[in-house]
Scaffold this motif. Structure first.
Motif, PDB file in Angstrom:
ATOM      1  N   ARG A 166       0.845  -1.189   0.000  1.00 14.29           N
ATOM      2  CA  ARG A 166       0.000   0.000   0.000  1.00 14.29           C
ATOM      3  C   ARG A 166       0.881   1.239   0.000  1.00 14.29           C
ATOM      4  O   ARG A 166       1.164   1.799   1.052  1.00 14.29           O
ATOM      5  CB  ARG A 166      -0.913  -0.003   1.226  1.00 14.29           C
ATOM      6  CG  ARG A 166      -1.991  -1.079   1.235  1.00 14.29           C
ATOM      7  CD  ARG A 166      -3.095  -0.744   0.259  1.00 14.29           C
ATOM      8  NE  ARG A 166      -4.174  -1.719   0.308  1.00 14.29           N
ATOM      9  CZ  ARG A 166      -5.183  -1.683   1.171  1.00 14.29           C
ATOM     10  NH1 ARG A 166      -5.238  -0.719   2.076  1.00 14.29           N
ATOM     11  NH2 ARG A 166      -6.127  -2.595   1.132  1.00 14.29           N
ATOM     12  N   SER A 168       4.063   3.162   0.372  1.00 10.66           N
ATOM     13  CA  SER A 168       5.278   2.823   1.099  1.00 10.66           C
ATOM     14  C   SER A 168       5.009   1.874   2.261  1.00 10.66           C
ATOM     15  O   SER A 168       5.946   1.384   2.891  1.00 10.66           O
ATOM     16  CB  SER A 168       5.926   4.102   1.639  1.00 10.66           C
ATOM     17  OG  SER A 168       5.036   4.771   2.538  1.00 10.66           O
ATOM     18  N   ALA A 169       3.735   1.597   2.549  1.00  9.12           N
ATOM     19  CA  ALA A 169       3.355   0.690   3.632  1.00  9.12           C
ATOM     20  C   ALA A 169       2.841  -0.623   3.043  1.00  9.12           C
ATOM     21  O   ALA A 169       2.897  -0.860   1.834  1.00  9.12           O
ATOM     22  CB  ALA A 169       2.299   1.340   4.521  1.00  9.12           C
ATOM     23  N   VAL A 171      -0.130  -4.119   4.119  1.00 10.15           N
ATOM     24  CA  VAL A 171      -1.162  -4.655   5.002  1.00 10.15           C
ATOM     25  C   VAL A 171      -1.136  -6.175   4.904  1.00 10.15           C
ATOM     26  O   VAL A 171      -0.994  -6.737   3.812  1.00 10.15           O
ATOM     27  CB  VAL A 171      -2.557  -4.099   4.636  1.00 10.15           C
ATOM     28  CG1 VAL A 171      -2.958  -4.482   3.216  1.00 10.15           C
ATOM     29  CG2 VAL A 171      -3.603  -4.588   5.623  1.00 10.15           C
ATOM     30  N   PRO A 222      -1.930  -3.921   9.975  1.00  9.93           N
ATOM     31  CA  PRO A 222      -1.156  -2.897   9.258  1.00  9.93           C
ATOM     32  C   PRO A 222       0.343  -3.094   9.452  1.00  9.93           C
ATOM     33  O   PRO A 222       0.809  -3.554  10.495  1.00  9.93           O
ATOM     34  CB  PRO A 222      -1.636  -1.590   9.893  1.00  9.93           C
ATOM     35  CG  PRO A 222      -2.083  -1.983  11.269  1.00  9.93           C
ATOM     36  CD  PRO A 222      -2.646  -3.367  11.137  1.00  9.93           C
ATOM     37  N   TRP A 223       1.092  -2.744   8.420  1.00  8.90           N
ATOM     38  CA  TRP A 223       2.567  -2.796   8.469  1.00  8.90           C
ATOM     39  C   TRP A 223       3.073  -1.510   7.835  1.00  8.90           C
ATOM     40  O   TRP A 223       3.266  -1.418   6.625  1.00  8.90           O
ATOM     41  CB  TRP A 223       3.069  -4.015   7.704  1.00  8.90           C
ATOM     42  CG  TRP A 223       4.519  -4.305   7.919  1.00  8.90           C
ATOM     43  CD1 TRP A 223       5.408  -3.630   8.710  1.00  8.90           C
ATOM     44  CD2 TRP A 223       5.263  -5.365   7.307  1.00  8.90           C
ATOM     45  NE1 TRP A 223       6.636  -4.201   8.658  1.00  8.90           N
ATOM     46  CE2 TRP A 223       6.587  -5.271   7.807  1.00  8.90           C
ATOM     47  CE3 TRP A 223       4.952  -6.383   6.410  1.00  8.90           C
ATOM     48  CZ2 TRP A 223       7.582  -6.146   7.402  1.00  8.90           C
ATOM     49  CZ3 TRP A 223       5.940  -7.257   6.018  1.00  8.90           C
ATOM     50  CH2 TRP A 223       7.244  -7.147   6.513  1.00  8.90           C
ATOM     51  N   PRO A 224       3.300  -0.465   8.645  1.00  8.02           N
ATOM     52  CA  PRO A 224       3.616   0.852   8.073  1.00  8.02           C
ATOM     53  C   PRO A 224       5.003   0.968   7.483  1.00  8.02           C
ATOM     54  O   PRO A 224       5.232   1.852   6.660  1.00  8.02           O
ATOM     55  CB  PRO A 224       3.458   1.794   9.284  1.00  8.02           C
ATOM     56  CG  PRO A 224       3.671   0.926  10.474  1.00  8.02           C
ATOM     57  CD  PRO A 224       3.150  -0.436  10.102  1.00  8.02           C
ATOM     58  N   ASP A 225       5.957   0.116   7.868  1.00  7.47           N
ATOM     59  CA  ASP A 225       7.335   0.282   7.396  1.00  7.47           C
ATOM     60  C   ASP A 225       7.955  -1.037   6.941  1.00  7.47           C
ATOM     61  O   ASP A 225       8.938  -1.504   7.524  1.00  7.47           O
ATOM     62  CB  ASP A 225       8.192   0.903   8.498  1.00  7.47           C
ATOM     63  CG  ASP A 225       8.088   0.112   9.802  1.00  7.47           C
ATOM     64  OD1 ASP A 225       7.244  -0.790   9.884  1.00  7.47           O
ATOM     65  OD2 ASP A 225       8.879   0.401  10.723  1.00  7.47           O
TER      66      ASP A 225
END
Length: 312
Positions: A166, A168-169, A171, A222-225
């Motif tokens: 998504r 730069s992140a 999911v 969620p996986w922001p990085d």
């Protein structure tokens, strides 16, 4: 607090509907604006309050008939006719009320007896249901937590794990399935390992979801990085009380290796060609190969005369 199991009744549904509190007993406006309420009945004929049971809890063996009472409170100024039924799951069909319709006069509370008949061939474990009341254009469902006694099995699985970019992140998507016969409150731990070491570690934490037996619930994490180039293996581990445990993995490649490898490969090829040409120039001409020197603007006098004669 849920009450203890009520008595097991071998017979049919109790037929009487108890009309409690004389007219005018509830003349004061109700906290919800005078609308009717449905709740588990309290003991001794007292009016249900916030401290009473928030749901029914019944427990019995296969073949048992369990009983309890639903309190319908009408604080308004006109009578309300209620339609009662069980729902929405299969176990809701095991509920039978003293009457399918109950008329409650104004400022009156009616305690309606009902029974839950547990099938003889049902599996042990939790079987959630609800007792539904409809009246005056409104609907209320009071949860019924039914536990059928017998060997309990806590089991769950993690399925359909995938990781989606998504921007730069990213999911993480997955599905939890309750494979046992008890209601589970799962905990989730997430780990990801790549070529350059660990990329993600999240310790087990409770999920805001309750899984009745047989329930499938799609969830996201969620996986922001996430890593920009390093391909990783994402592993989900889910646990719950009773020894339930499930784990599953999914591979995640942020950038396709073919596309990522083109620029480095071009640089390496160019560097190799440059080295080969440099070595050849340093080694001199090969046998039989004529070496040509580039012309420059400076020559000795004999060389210049010889070149001029050759040109003429």
């Amino acid at each position: 607090m849920p009450s203890r199991t009520r008595s097991v009744v071998p017979g049919a549904v109790l037929a009487a509907v108890a009309l409690l509190s004389p007219s005018g007993a509830y003349a004061a406006p109700a906290p919800d604006g005078g609308r009717w309420t449905a709740a588990p009945a309290s003991g001794g004929g007292a009016r249900p309050s916030a401290q009473d049971r928030p749901y029914f809890y019944l427990e019995g063996a296969p073949g048992a008939v369990l009983e309890d009472r639903l309190a319908l409170t009408n604080p308004g100024g006109s009578a309300v006719t209620f339609r009662l039924h069980g729902g929405p799951s299969r176990s809701g069909g095991w509920i039978a009320t003293a009457g399918k319709e109950v008329r409650v006069p104004p400022r009156t509370r009616a305690d309606v007896p009902f029974t839950v008949t547990v099938p003889r061939d049902v599996a042990p474990g939790d079987h959630p249901a609800a007792l539904v009341a409809e009246g005056g254009g409104r609907t209320a469902a009071v949860p019924v937590h039914l536990r059928v006694t017998g060997p309990a099995l806590a089991a769950l699985s993690v399925e359909e794990v995938s990781v989606e970019r998504r921007g730069s992140a990213a999911v993480i998507r997955y599905v939890l399935v309750n494979r046992g016969n008890t209601t589970l409150t799962p905990r989730l731990a997430v780990d990801a390992d790549g070529l350059f070491g660990p990329a993600l570690h999240r310790a087990a934490r409770p999920l805001a979801v309750t899984l009745p037996p047989g329930r499938r619930v799609p969830l996201t994490e969620p996986w922001p990085d996430p890593p920009a180039l390093d391909p990783v293996d994402v592993r989900l581990t889910v646990t719950a009380a009773g020894g339930a445990r499930g784990t599953a993995e999914a591979a995640f490649t942020p950038v396709p290796w073919g596309a990522a490898a083109v620029p480095p490969a071009g640089l390496l090829a160019g560097a190799a060609l440059w080295r080969v040409r440099r070595r050849r120039r340093a080694a001199g001409p090969r046998p039989g190969e004529r070496r040509t020197e580039p012309e420059t603007g400076t020559h000795t006098a004999p060389e210049a005369a010889a070149r001029a004669g050759a040109r003429s």
